[in-house]
Write an enzyme that holds these catalytic residues in place. Sequence first.
Site, PDB file in Angstrom:
ATOM      1  N   GLY A 123       0.824  -1.204   0.000  1.00  0.00           N
ATOM      2  CA  GLY A 123       0.000   0.000   0.000  1.00  0.00           C
ATOM      3  C   GLY A 123       0.852   1.246   0.000  1.00  0.00           C
ATOM      4  O   GLY A 123       1.981   1.253  -0.511  1.00  0.00           O
ATOM      5  N   SER A 124       0.338   2.297   0.595  1.00  0.00           N
ATOM      6  CA  SER A 124       1.008   3.597   0.568  1.00  0.00           C
ATOM      7  C   SER A 124       2.156   3.657   1.562  1.00  0.00           C
ATOM      8  O   SER A 124       2.179   2.921   2.559  1.00  0.00           O
ATOM      9  CB  SER A 124       0.012   4.716   0.881  1.00  0.00           C
ATOM     10  OG  SER A 124      -0.371   4.665   2.248  1.00  0.00           O
TER      11      SER A 124
ATOM     12  N   ALA B 176       0.845   4.641   5.121  1.00  0.00           N
ATOM     13  CA  ALA B 176       0.318   3.516   5.894  1.00  0.00           C
ATOM     14  C   ALA B 176       1.431   2.553   6.273  1.00  0.00           C
ATOM     15  O   ALA B 176       1.421   1.967   7.366  1.00  0.00           O
ATOM     16  CB  ALA B 176      -0.756   2.790   5.089  1.00  0.00           C
ATOM     17  N   GLY B 177       2.416   2.392   5.383  1.00  0.00           N
ATOM     18  CA  GLY B 177       3.539   1.508   5.676  1.00  0.00           C
ATOM     19  C   GLY B 177       4.321   1.944   6.894  1.00  0.00           C
ATOM     20  O   GLY B 177       4.761   1.103   7.702  1.00  0.00           O
TER      21      GLY B 177
ATOM     22  N   GLU C  56       5.629  -3.474   0.828  1.00  0.00           N
ATOM     23  CA  GLU C  56       5.808  -3.119  -0.587  1.00  0.00           C
ATOM     24  C   GLU C  56       4.970  -1.873  -0.812  1.00  0.00           C
ATOM     25  O   GLU C  56       3.740  -1.922  -0.824  1.00  0.00           O
ATOM     26  CB  GLU C  56       5.359  -4.280  -1.480  1.00  0.00           C
ATOM     27  CG  GLU C  56       5.917  -4.200  -2.896  1.00  0.00           C
ATOM     28  CD  GLU C  56       5.006  -3.463  -3.852  1.00  0.00           C
ATOM     29  OE1 GLU C  56       5.194  -2.233  -4.010  1.00  0.00           O
ATOM     30  OE2 GLU C  56       4.113  -4.090  -4.417  1.00  0.00           O
TER      31      GLU C  56
ATOM     32  N   CYS D 208       2.031   0.605  -8.662  1.00  0.00           N
ATOM     33  CA  CYS D 208       3.101   1.311  -7.959  1.00  0.00           C
ATOM     34  C   CYS D 208       4.391   1.373  -8.748  1.00  0.00           C
ATOM     35  O   CYS D 208       5.212   2.272  -8.527  1.00  0.00           O
ATOM     36  CB  CYS D 208       3.351   0.656  -6.597  1.00  0.00           C
ATOM     37  SG  CYS D 208       3.590  -1.125  -6.679  1.00  0.00           S
TER      38      CYS D 208
ATOM     39  N   GLU E  93       3.836  10.164  -5.775  1.00  0.00           N
ATOM     40  CA  GLU E  93       3.140   9.145  -6.554  1.00  0.00           C
ATOM     41  C   GLU E  93       1.757   9.650  -6.951  1.00  0.00           C
ATOM     42  O   GLU E  93       1.006  10.183  -6.121  1.00  0.00           O
ATOM     43  CB  GLU E  93       3.006   7.868  -5.720  1.00  0.00           C
ATOM     44  CG  GLU E  93       2.422   6.708  -6.490  1.00  0.00           C
ATOM     45  CD  GLU E  93       2.442   5.417  -5.684  1.00  0.00           C
ATOM     46  OE1 GLU E  93       2.807   4.383  -6.249  1.00  0.00           O
ATOM     47  OE2 GLU E  93       2.077   5.461  -4.490  1.00  0.00           O
TER      48      GLU E  93
END
Length: 485
Positions: A240-241, A244-245, A262, A296, A393
């Site tokens: 995810g983003s 959030a990571g 990832e 991504c 992004e």
Amino acid sequence: MTSATTTPRSVSRDSIFAGGEWVSPSTTAEIILESPVDLSEVGRAPDAIAADVDRAVRAAREAFDHGPWGRMSPAERADWLDKLADEMERRGLDTAELITAEIGQPISVSRPWASVRPITHLRYYAKVARRPDFEEEERPNIHGDGNSIIRREPLGVAALIVPWNHPQASLTLKLGPALAAGCTVVIKPAAETALDVFAFAEASLAIGMPPGVINIVPGGRETGQALVDHPGIDKISFTGSAEAGRQIASAGGRRLIPVTLELGGKSAAIVLESADLDKAFTSLRHAIFDNSGQICAMMSRVLAPASMYDEVRDRLVALAGDLKVGDPHDESTELGPLVSGRIHERVSGMVDRARAAGAQVLTGGQSLPSTGYFYAPTVITGAAEDSEIVQEEIFGPVVTLMSYNGVDDAVRIANDSHYGLAGAVYGAEDEIVGVARRIRTGSIGLNGYRPDFNTPYGGYKDSGLGREFGAEAVRNFQEVKSIWR
């Protein structure tokens, strides 16, 4: 743009999947999935709360601590993976159709990504599980007086938190190695794809997989947070983003459990003076715009030498104008809508701010006339290197074109990013490898970008922690034990 057909009839789920059973959720709250094509209702799924997460984790915990899964030989687990792959293959085409309804992914994309690649992943990890490297028995002791045993044992209960853009394949890239390692899992799909994931529950029941090995709790951020924070989780694997990571990494750090992340990307495609532009643009058609740019690893920055800038610019504009945007159920459609109003607003806002800051929108830069969340393929030039449109992004069909003077300048621009997930170099064979080695990114393609599933994949910097793909991914779900003689 082609007109859109009517979204297929609504599909609903009213249960979570825990302990090998369909279980009524502890809440009446629902996720209502909206078609990004025509805004009709695609279906509904439970919006699981902490009590539902707890039930799923406890089921996975019971299956790991007392069930047969972690005690099987790797070869026995491989047989189950093959059975699961066979059963998922039978459901593949129906699952692809559902994903097209859920997220507006063109059917020409959802079919391979939902009915081919996930099956390949499961069968690949079945082969990995049959390799004789889960236990090494002949490592000599340094003192020369015996040998030691090195065992790789399953971590325990793994939380698999997967994205919406390629939901089936993204899941099997985690599920395959987790199951091969001997872990049990709790799967939390993205809210946008809360329906297709249940194909794994149906398949596991159909083959009689031991209960509690696979558990599924659909939901949004709160569901994911409850899963990440649950004390019964031994491992977190998240895609995810970057934002959030970071939160997930922090939660894992507090509990001292391993985390694989990832995350996002802002990948650069470097066009060298020696590049064959016809071949390069055949590649860039997909490397920039596949899945409406909602990947991504997309090449959202194109770097062209000053001597070729005008030609590259004109080709990019022509490429964007040639793409077929429209009904994702149409076999010839290349780009469908963006997944949601939130993503559409994000993409259009970034382009509008770039335009206001002085960048030129050469083509696109606007919504397309439709009920849904369609956005025109967009090419931007003249943006500052430190601007939002260049640095952040986008996750949409938008590419920025930049000029460079010499290879050193191209490398500098490509590396001027807090991301480092992917990239590509186009040019003569005797030149591109040297340039690729200088780019700070987890993967990079030579005259194209097509990740090899047999090799590690992941990111530098804000693009993540750890690696997926390849046999190495099984290590993400294992502990290492030394038995000294």
